[in-house]
Design a protein around this motif. Structure first.
Motif, mmCIF file in Angstrom:
data_model
loop_
_atom_site.group_PDB
_atom_site.id
_atom_site.type_symbol
_atom_site.label_atom_id
_atom_site.label_comp_id
_atom_site.label_asym_id
_atom_site.label_seq_id
_atom_site.Cartn_x
_atom_site.Cartn_y
_atom_site.Cartn_z
ATOM 1 N N LEU A 124 -0.230 46.300 20.415
ATOM 2 C CA LEU A 124 -1.176 45.602 21.250
ATOM 3 C C LEU A 124 -0.664 45.761 22.654
ATOM 4 C CD1 LEU A 124 -1.955 42.354 19.521
ATOM 5 C CD2 LEU A 124 -3.546 43.814 20.050
ATOM 6 N N LEU A 125 0.496 45.777 23.064
ATOM 7 C CA LEU A 125 0.955 45.789 24.323
ATOM 8 C C LEU A 125 1.313 47.389 24.947
ATOM 9 C CD1 LEU A 125 3.706 42.949 24.215
ATOM 10 C CD2 LEU A 125 1.062 42.901 25.345
ATOM 11 N N ILE A 126 1.533 48.264 23.978
ATOM 12 C CA ILE A 126 2.150 49.381 24.325
ATOM 13 C C ILE A 126 1.264 50.576 23.828
ATOM 14 C CG2 ILE A 126 4.106 51.241 24.451
ATOM 15 C CD1 ILE A 126 6.007 48.769 23.959
ATOM 16 N N TYR A 127 1.308 50.863 22.499
ATOM 17 C CA TYR A 127 0.944 52.101 21.839
ATOM 18 C C TYR A 127 -0.549 52.390 22.246
ATOM 19 C CZ TYR A 127 5.531 51.668 19.573
ATOM 20 O OH TYR A 127 6.696 51.480 19.355
ATOM 21 N N ARG A 128 -1.510 51.289 22.117
ATOM 22 C CA ARG A 128 -2.769 51.650 22.293
ATOM 23 C C ARG A 128 -3.380 51.804 23.894
ATOM 24 N NH1 ARG A 128 -6.437 46.962 22.973
ATOM 25 N NH2 ARG A 128 -5.175 45.376 23.672
ATOM 26 N N THR A 129 -2.270 51.772 24.725
ATOM 27 C CA THR A 129 -2.685 52.006 26.184
ATOM 28 C C THR A 129 -2.751 53.530 26.362
ATOM 29 O OG1 THR A 129 -0.340 52.047 26.819
ATOM 30 C CG2 THR A 129 -1.581 49.889 26.879
ATOM 31 N N SER A 130 -3.627 53.769 27.443
ATOM 32 C CA SER A 130 -3.955 55.312 27.887
ATOM 33 C C SER A 130 -2.501 55.540 28.600
ATOM 34 C CB SER A 130 -5.084 55.276 28.854
ATOM 35 O OG SER A 130 -4.789 54.683 29.850
ATOM 36 N N SER A 131 -1.917 54.877 29.213
ATOM 37 C CA SER A 131 -0.681 55.352 30.024
ATOM 38 C C SER A 131 0.580 55.996 28.949
ATOM 39 C CB SER A 131 -0.144 54.598 30.867
ATOM 40 O OG SER A 131 0.277 53.165 30.207
ATOM 41 N N SER A 145 10.495 54.672 28.417
ATOM 42 C CA SER A 145 10.932 53.812 27.995
ATOM 43 C C SER A 145 10.767 52.555 28.844
ATOM 44 C CB SER A 145 12.735 53.949 28.271
ATOM 45 O OG SER A 145 13.244 55.150 27.338
ATOM 46 N N LEU A 146 10.275 52.615 29.964
ATOM 47 C CA LEU A 146 9.890 51.429 30.868
ATOM 48 C C LEU A 146 8.649 50.848 30.275
ATOM 49 C CD1 LEU A 146 10.837 52.922 34.472
ATOM 50 C CD2 LEU A 146 11.907 50.913 33.287
ATOM 51 N N ALA A 147 7.819 51.686 29.836
ATOM 52 C CA ALA A 147 6.550 51.305 29.371
ATOM 53 C C ALA A 147 6.879 50.428 27.952
ATOM 54 C CB ALA A 147 5.652 52.556 29.012
ATOM 55 N N LYS A 148 7.842 50.868 27.043
ATOM 56 C CA LYS A 148 8.285 50.183 25.849
ATOM 57 C C LYS A 148 9.061 49.044 26.316
ATOM 58 C CE LYS A 148 8.443 53.529 22.338
ATOM 59 N NZ LYS A 148 9.145 54.181 21.171
ATOM 60 N N PHE A 149 9.582 48.880 27.313
ATOM 61 C CA PHE A 149 10.577 47.599 27.643
ATOM 62 C C PHE A 149 9.576 46.538 28.066
ATOM 63 C CE2 PHE A 149 13.210 45.288 30.773
ATOM 64 C CZ PHE A 149 14.394 45.163 30.051
#
Length: 184
Positions: free
Chosen positions: A30-37, A84-88
């Motif tokens: 929900l917070l990371i993997y589905r985002t376009s970034s 890594s920052l996006a996953k953080f």
């Protein structure tokens, strides 16, 4: 009947660990993997790693241009750092979920033996595997040890199964990657 009671606590810990891993991966999705970034960063890492491999391959007839090689390596490092920052971002939420689940499990299984190890662990591991248990039978396994082992193995394999594992080129990098070993 004795079989089911004998392993009920261990199965409960493993099951809760599996459900927690699913919940954490759902939060990460929900917070990371589905985002376009995230998707664009992952594609740029894949492209840069393929380009780097082709530049470094022995089948490459031309000598690799060191400036081009450095530029591709820098691009790969920056993309890995950004990934890594996006996953953080979701790390705090996932950590909160894990702390709550651990607290609940700890109160449910406090002082209870949930498993039996087939060996006597070394002293460093013994402190983890026997944490909170009375007695000196070092082959007794506490909930903490079983939950830790299950969480590590289940979540890692679940990420691979769902396709959320980091790209190979980004696996070694992170927020604090190792410095280059190049000597100028």
């Amino acid at each position: 009947m004795a079989f089911s009671l004998k392993y009920a606590d261990a199965l409960a810990v493993v099951s809760i660990s599996f459900v927690t891993a699913l919940l954490c991966e759902a939060i990460s999705w929900l917070l990371i993997y589905r985002t376009s970034s995230y998707k664009s960063l992952r594609q740029s890492i894949d492209r840069a790693s393929k380009k780097l491999d082709s530049l470094k391959s022995p089948s490459n007839k031309s000598t690799p241009n060191s400036k081009k090689l450095d530029r591709v390596e820098t691009s790969l490092k920056e993309s890995s750092r950004d990934l890594s920052l996006a996953k953080f971002k979701s790390g705090g939420v996932v950590a909160g979920v894990l702390i709550v689940v651990f607290g609940l499990l700890n109160s449910m299984f406090e002082g209870k033996v949930v498993g039996k190890l087939p060996f006597e662990p070394i002293p460093l591991v013994r402190k983890m595997s026997h944490r909170g248990l009375p007695g000196t039978d070092w082959t007794d396994c506490s909930m903490v040890f079983l939950y830790m082992l299950c969480s590590i193995s289940i979540r890692t394999n679940l990420q691979k199964f769902l396709g959320f594992a980091p790209p190979r080129a980004a696996a070694g990098a992170g927020l604090f990657p190792m410095p280059d070993q190049k000597m100028n």
